[in-house]
Design a protein around this motif. Sequence first.
Motif, PDB file in Angstrom:
ATOM      1  N   LEU A   1      21.647  -1.838   6.053  1.00  0.00           N
ATOM      2  CA  LEU A   1      20.494  -1.319   6.810  1.00  0.00           C
ATOM      3  C   LEU A   1      20.048   0.053   6.347  1.00  0.00           C
ATOM      4  N   ILE A   2      20.972   1.004   6.338  1.00  0.00           N
ATOM      5  CA  ILE A   2      20.575   2.395   6.127  1.00  0.00           C
ATOM      6  C   ILE A   2      20.021   2.612   4.729  1.00  0.00           C
ATOM      7  N   ARG A   3      20.690   2.086   3.713  1.00  0.00           N
ATOM      8  CA  ARG A   3      20.200   2.286   2.344  1.00  0.00           C
ATOM      9  C   ARG A   3      18.811   1.698   2.131  1.00  0.00           C
ATOM     10  N   PRO A   4      18.553   0.433   2.579  1.00  0.00           N
ATOM     11  CA  PRO A   4      17.170  -0.069   2.426  1.00  0.00           C
ATOM     12  C   PRO A   4      16.152   0.747   3.206  1.00  0.00           C
ATOM     13  N   ILE A   5      16.534   1.228   4.402  1.00  0.00           N
ATOM     14  CA  ILE A   5      15.594   2.044   5.176  1.00  0.00           C
ATOM     15  C   ILE A   5      15.326   3.358   4.458  1.00  0.00           C
ATOM     16  N   ARG A   6      16.372   3.969   3.892  1.00  0.00           N
ATOM     17  CA  ARG A   6      16.172   5.199   3.124  1.00  0.00           C
ATOM     18  C   ARG A   6      15.268   4.945   1.920  1.00  0.00           C
ATOM     19  N   ARG A   7      15.457   3.805   1.272  1.00  0.00           N
ATOM     20  CA  ARG A   7      14.617   3.480   0.115  1.00  0.00           C
ATOM     21  C   ARG A   7      13.158   3.339   0.534  1.00  0.00           C
ATOM     22  N   MET A   8      12.915   2.665   1.670  1.00  0.00           N
ATOM     23  CA  MET A   8      11.546   2.512   2.147  1.00  0.00           C
ATOM     24  C   MET A   8      10.968   3.856   2.571  1.00  0.00           C
ATOM     25  N   THR A   9      11.792   4.697   3.214  1.00  0.00           N
ATOM     26  CA  THR A   9      11.317   6.014   3.634  1.00  0.00           C
ATOM     27  C   THR A   9      10.940   6.868   2.439  1.00  0.00           C
ATOM     28  N   ALA A  10      11.792   6.854   1.408  1.00  0.00           N
ATOM     29  CA  ALA A  10      11.483   7.623   0.198  1.00  0.00           C
ATOM     30  C   ALA A  10      10.223   7.101  -0.474  1.00  0.00           C
ATOM     31  N   ASN A  11      10.040   5.778  -0.468  1.00  0.00           N
ATOM     32  CA  ASN A  11       8.838   5.217  -1.079  1.00  0.00           C
ATOM     33  C   ASN A  11       7.589   5.612  -0.303  1.00  0.00           C
ATOM     34  N   ILE A  12       7.673   5.589   1.037  1.00  0.00           N
ATOM     35  CA  ILE A  12       6.519   5.996   1.855  1.00  0.00           C
ATOM     36  C   ILE A  12       6.166   7.451   1.580  1.00  0.00           C
ATOM     37  N   ARG A  13       7.188   8.306   1.451  1.00  0.00           N
ATOM     38  CA  ARG A  13       6.938   9.717   1.148  1.00  0.00           C
ATOM     39  C   ARG A  13       6.266   9.874  -0.217  1.00  0.00           C
ATOM     40  N   ASP A  14       6.785   9.173  -1.235  1.00  0.00           N
ATOM     41  CA  ASP A  14       6.217   9.289  -2.575  1.00  0.00           C
ATOM     42  C   ASP A  14       4.810   8.691  -2.633  1.00  0.00           C
ATOM     43  N   PHE A  15       4.609   7.563  -1.919  1.00  0.00           N
ATOM     44  CA  PHE A  15       3.292   6.930  -1.923  1.00  0.00           C
ATOM     45  C   PHE A  15       2.263   7.820  -1.236  1.00  0.00           C
ATOM     46  N   ALA A  16       2.668   8.485  -0.149  1.00  0.00           N
ATOM     47  CA  ALA A  16       1.740   9.382   0.546  1.00  0.00           C
ATOM     48  C   ALA A  16       1.349  10.557  -0.330  1.00  0.00           C
ATOM     49  N   ALA A  17       2.247  10.985  -1.226  1.00  0.00           N
ATOM     50  CA  ALA A  17       1.923  12.100  -2.110  1.00  0.00           C
ATOM     51  C   ALA A  17       0.899  11.706  -3.166  1.00  0.00           C
ATOM     52  N   ASP A  18       0.890  10.444  -3.601  1.00  0.00           N
ATOM     53  CA  ASP A  18      -0.055  10.000  -4.632  1.00  0.00           C
ATOM     54  C   ASP A  18      -0.372   8.523  -4.402  1.00  0.00           C
ATOM     55  N   PRO A  19      -1.217   8.207  -3.389  1.00  0.00           N
ATOM     56  CA  PRO A  19      -1.456   6.799  -3.039  1.00  0.00           C
ATOM     57  C   PRO A  19      -2.241   6.026  -4.090  1.00  0.00           C
ATOM     58  N   SER A  20      -2.891   6.698  -5.015  1.00  0.00           N
ATOM     59  CA  SER A  20      -3.669   5.981  -6.031  1.00  0.00           C
ATOM     60  C   SER A  20      -2.834   5.574  -7.235  1.00  0.00           C
TER      61      SER A  20
END
Length: 494
Positions: free
Chosen positions: A206-225
């Motif tokens: 659970l925790i590792r996949p959630i961390r992976r999704m959280t990190a991806n959301i953070r990176d995607f928000a920084a450069d969504p294009s």
Amino acid sequence: MGEKGGVEREGTPPLTETPVPSVGFLSGLSGRLLLLTAVFVLIAEVLIFVPSVANMRLMWLRDRLNTAAAASVVIEGLPDQELPRNVQEEALLATGAKAIVLKRADASRMVAAVDMPPSVDAQYDLSDVSTLTSIYDAFDTLLFGGDRIIRVYGPVGETTTRIELLLDEGPLRRAMLRYARNVFILSMIISLATASPMFFALNRLLIRPIRRMTANIRDFAADPSNPARVLEPSGGRDEIAVAGIHLSAMQQTLQRTLKEQKNLADLGLAVSKINHDMRNILSSAQLMSDRLSDVDDPVVKRVAPKLLRSIDRAVGYTKEVLSYGRMREPEPRRRFVALKPLVQEVSEVLAIDARGDIDFVVEVEAGLQVDADGEQLFRVIHNLCRNAVEALSQESGLARRVVLVTGLRTGSVVSIAIDDNGPGMPEKARENLFAAFRGSVRSGGTGLGLAIARELVLAHGGTIALVEKATPGTLFRIELPDRPVPLDAFRHRA
């Protein structure tokens, strides 16, 4: 608002960065999961500890009674006289009691006694003890005992003889505290042994996949294009994997939307740059076209009014060309418009493009009128007919190419159909019908024609739809209702 202002979105707040708190071990899900698992195991141990400590107390007291009962078996055969002092001390030492009393049905006998207390603080009958009573007595001893003298009694085996002991409660309480300490240490070991593998298992699942999704959301928000920032699904079949699939699809949709919005903004900016010069050019053309009315030539007199109307319409379009960039069209100025001349004018405008090999058929009654804005209705029909003509121009295998426009009034609703026998609407265009930059029928198109047509029809309170038909081609149907007649106008009609 200046010319470049047409591409701005009113009311859109500027993007600001929201501070993200740092996640520590205890504040994160991993630490909370480990702590909660240990707490729940301890709670389970407490539920086991409560009856077990009560049972330990009863066992401790019964052991003393059984030891005293064993000594009483020896005394049963002795004469009824006081036992020697050393025998009494050995019996008392074996039981830890201050006095031992043996009761029969007809008499009682003091087996041994030393330092008889003046009073007894509590007494307990071990012959029949309920669970709740034993728990209450156990916690009473743990919390308030230690310096009391208690009287404990019970039967000797299956006989009617009873044995009584006067005990100092201190040794009992100390034994119970040692037992509680041992149970607590054992509970901690069990809780940690249980929580640790559960923690590592849940952390991996659970925790590792959630961390992976959280990190991806953070990176995607920084450069969504950036397409590289789109989450790559893990490929599992659990809930988190499904959430990852939906997140990836949402990010891809958002990137497409951002790209389309950028196209709209670029289009609005490009149009705003040429709008000023285009209006000047059309105004000059309008002034020069006015002079054609003075030319005494039959062909010029026949073509000049149509040319003037086309230029006037183009000048009007340049005034409202940024309306779509503002995501709105002007309110329709409705009046009853003859439909057949308007459709014939559309056919004449399309015929200027040198497509005389396409038959443009108009089947509209001469007296049919539509309650609509004439210029906006012209744009709607012109966009749909132009799409049909362009589709037919790319189809070379047809013996006859036909664009058919029909009109019919039913009550207060006018139905207009634009039908052609071309190749039909591609599947991709059907999925994104009336969507700008996605609903284009031909390669290189923008799809703005259908989007603008739908917006204008909806502004009239009508509907526009693609109609399925058995024969090849494309059929669009427009339905426009008349405006309700106000009661005052009805009452004061001529």
